[in-house]
Design an enzyme around this catalytic site. Structure first.
Site, PDB file in Angstrom:
ATOM      1  N   HIS A 123       0.928  -1.119   0.067  1.00  0.00           N
ATOM      2  CA  HIS A 123       0.219   0.088  -0.034  1.00  0.00           C
ATOM      3  C   HIS A 123       0.877   1.317   0.131  1.00  0.00           C
ATOM      4  O   HIS A 123       2.101   1.152   0.627  1.00  0.00           O
ATOM      5  CB  HIS A 123      -0.800   0.006   1.440  1.00  0.00           C
ATOM      6  CG  HIS A 123      -2.061   1.088   1.536  1.00  0.00           C
ATOM      7  ND1 HIS A 123      -1.639   2.440   1.606  1.00  0.00           N
ATOM      8  CD2 HIS A 123      -3.219   1.006   1.038  1.00  0.00           C
ATOM      9  CE1 HIS A 123      -3.029   3.007   1.537  1.00  0.00           C
ATOM     10  NE2 HIS A 123      -3.758   2.219   1.494  1.00  0.00           N
ATOM     11  N   ASP A 200       3.268  -4.489   7.875  1.00  0.00           N
ATOM     12  CA  ASP A 200       1.999  -3.921   7.711  1.00  0.00           C
ATOM     13  C   ASP A 200       0.863  -4.827   7.856  1.00  0.00           C
ATOM     14  O   ASP A 200       0.813  -5.688   7.036  1.00  0.00           O
ATOM     15  CB  ASP A 200       1.873  -3.142   6.499  1.00  0.00           C
ATOM     16  CG  ASP A 200       0.363  -2.589   6.296  1.00  0.00           C
ATOM     17  OD1 ASP A 200      -0.656  -2.777   6.889  1.00  0.00           O
ATOM     18  OD2 ASP A 200       0.385  -1.882   5.006  1.00  0.00           O
ATOM     19  N   GLN A 203      -4.399  -5.799   6.712  1.00  0.00           N
ATOM     20  CA  GLN A 203      -5.137  -6.732   6.132  1.00  0.00           C
ATOM     21  C   GLN A 203      -4.880  -8.192   6.808  1.00  0.00           C
ATOM     22  O   GLN A 203      -5.590  -8.877   6.171  1.00  0.00           O
ATOM     23  CB  GLN A 203      -4.925  -6.963   4.777  1.00  0.00           C
ATOM     24  CG  GLN A 203      -5.007  -5.406   4.003  1.00  0.00           C
ATOM     25  CD  GLN A 203      -6.555  -5.030   3.937  1.00  0.00           C
ATOM     26  OE1 GLN A 203      -7.450  -5.925   4.036  1.00  0.00           O
ATOM     27  NE2 GLN A 203      -6.819  -3.849   3.925  1.00  0.00           N
ATOM     28  N   LYS A 226     -10.232  -1.549  10.343  1.00  0.00           N
ATOM     29  CA  LYS A 226     -10.382  -2.668   9.383  1.00  0.00           C
ATOM     30  C   LYS A 226     -10.595  -4.081  10.108  1.00  0.00           C
ATOM     31  O   LYS A 226     -10.849  -4.883   9.675  1.00  0.00           O
ATOM     32  CB  LYS A 226      -9.084  -2.820   8.450  1.00  0.00           C
ATOM     33  CG  LYS A 226      -8.908  -1.581   7.790  1.00  0.00           C
ATOM     34  CD  LYS A 226      -7.477  -1.590   6.818  1.00  0.00           C
ATOM     35  CE  LYS A 226      -7.159  -0.460   6.090  1.00  0.00           C
ATOM     36  NZ  LYS A 226      -7.927  -0.320   5.067  1.00  0.00           N
ATOM     37  N   CYS A 364      -4.768   2.106  -3.729  1.00  0.00           N
ATOM     38  CA  CYS A 364      -3.388   2.766  -3.131  1.00  0.00           C
ATOM     39  C   CYS A 364      -2.222   1.847  -3.351  1.00  0.00           C
ATOM     40  O   CYS A 364      -1.318   1.715  -2.588  1.00  0.00           O
ATOM     41  CB  CYS A 364      -3.640   3.152  -1.754  1.00  0.00           C
ATOM     42  SG  CYS A 364      -4.756   4.676  -1.477  1.00  0.00           S
TER      43      CYS A 364
END
Length: 407
Positions: A123, A200, A203, A226, A364
């Protein structure tokens, strides 16, 4: 007793919404998930009964708010299995968490000629901060590519690593391809070269493994919105040994220990990185979301989501002229696709007329789109409240769109 996944939809009041006269089919949880009633109630209860500032007040409401805020930190610590609660820094989300590390780590440890490796499937929030850091410090930005299947090329990664590699930044799950990256291989390789690793987890933390001690990552960032929590709240986990050495990202109230005309000394962890009044309600809401997730049997939840993704790939894969992107051996929650002859934006608009919410565009992740040679995709992203009926509705909506747009 664990909660039943089959009854989870009833916990999310927004799923009763009608869109253009159709029942809402929400397939954009990768952008932001919906909130269960218990999270909504937790935020409302804070503002109704506890609202006050934290850490500095000695009256009852402030004490209650402080206790609730720090209890939230403790619950998040347990959820990701951090060694200490003070290794968790509250941020506005994954983006701010990554920028915090890019600034503070960069100030302390990056010199001209040093190298930072970033994967091609990041991202922008885990790509651009490192680009800017390299430009600012005269460091070298290296790209770890992915192959035709949507998997990172570990042989290339080994070649990219050097004695000058200071940090490796990559996601656990790609927000555009759904690829689950093999951190169990990548992190030891990076550490062997003397590099720190930032993950990261935006997700992944709500879908797959989230044990930071088992991963042995140095930094780990994720967003509340999220994972069924409120917007505007996120978390940066950092190993104590790193956080102690990093300078503050922002300055202001609560992050200081002593201020004089000559110098300022900083508060202990985690407050050294939490300048100003935090999103107290957001932290409490995120803790409520974690309590909600902990109500399910984790193995059952993961199996359910994996089965639903497999069903989705099979159902959409049967549609003529539809291309699904990414075919990694292990994927999670994300289904990116295009239909030949129909622009992804047009398809998304038409699906919305049927009450189906999907994301369209580059998500993104322009480097991914450049690698695939496309300008965007339709992305359906799944959550625990989705079911096969949602996927059937999506497939039917695509077929209707084809008939309308490809006359």
């Amino acid at each position: 007793m664990s909660k039943s996944i089959s009854s989870a939809r009833a916990d999310f009041p927004i799923l009763n919404t009608q869109i253009n006269g159709n029942p809402l089919v929400y397939l954009d949880s990768g952008a932001t998930s919906q909130k269960p009633q218990c999270v909504i109630d937790a935020v409302c209860d804070y503002y109704t009964h506890t609202n006050s500032n934290i850490h500095r007040g000695n009256y009852t409401l402030s004490t209650r708010a402080t206790e609730a805020h720090e209890a939230a930190r403790k619950r998040i610590q347990n959820y990701i299995n951090a060694a200490h609660d003070y290794e968790l820094i509250f941020t506005r989300g994954t983006t701010e968490a990554i920028n915090l590390v890019a600034f503070s780590f960069g100030e302390a440890f990056i010199q001209p000629g040093d190298e930072i490796i970033v994967s091609q499937m990041e991202h922008h929030s885990n790509f651009v901060p490192w680009q800017l850091l390299c430009q600012r410090k005269g460091a070298i930005f290296k790209l770890l590519p992915f192959d035709e299947q949507g998997e990172l090329q570990l042989d290339v990664f080994q070649e990219l690593l050097s004695s000058k590699t200071r940090l490796v930044a990559l996601n656990h799950v790609s927000n555009s391809l759904g690829t689950v990256n093999p951190l169990e291989k990548i992190i030891p390789m990076a550490h062997a070269a003397g590099a720190a690793v930032l993950v990261d987890a935006a997700q992944s933390v709500q879908h797959i493994e989230h044990d930071v001690q088992a991963l042995d990552c140095d930094f780990y960032a994720f967003s509340g919105h999220k994972m069924y929590g409120p917007t505007g709240i996120g978390v940066l986990y950092g190993k104590e040994s790193w956080l102690e050495k990093l300078p503050p990202f922002q300055s202001g109230g609560d992050m200081i220990d002593y201020v004089s005309l000559d110098k300022t000394t900083f508060n202990k962890l985690p407050f050294k990185f939490e300048a100003g009044t935090p999103n107290i309600a957001g932290a409490i809401g995120l803790a409520a979301a974690i309590d909600y997730l902990n109500g399910f049997n984790y193995a059952d939840l993961k199996a359910y989501e994996d089965e639903l993704l497999a069903y989705s790939r099979e159902k959409l894969g049967a549609i003529k002229d539809l291309t699904i992107y990414g075919n990694a051996k292990r994927c999670s929650s994300i289904l990116p696709f295009n239909v030949e002859g129909i622009h992804h934006y047009d398809l998304g608009i038409l699906l919305d007329t049927y009450g189906i919410a999907v994301r369209t565009g580059q998500h993104c992740t322009q480097p991914i789109m450049d690698r695939l040679g496309i300008d965007g995709t339709v992305r359906a992203s799944l959550a625990l409240y989705n079911n096969k009926t949602d996927i059937d509705a999506l497939a039917e909506g695509i077929l209707r769109a084809k008939k309308m747009l490809r006359k």
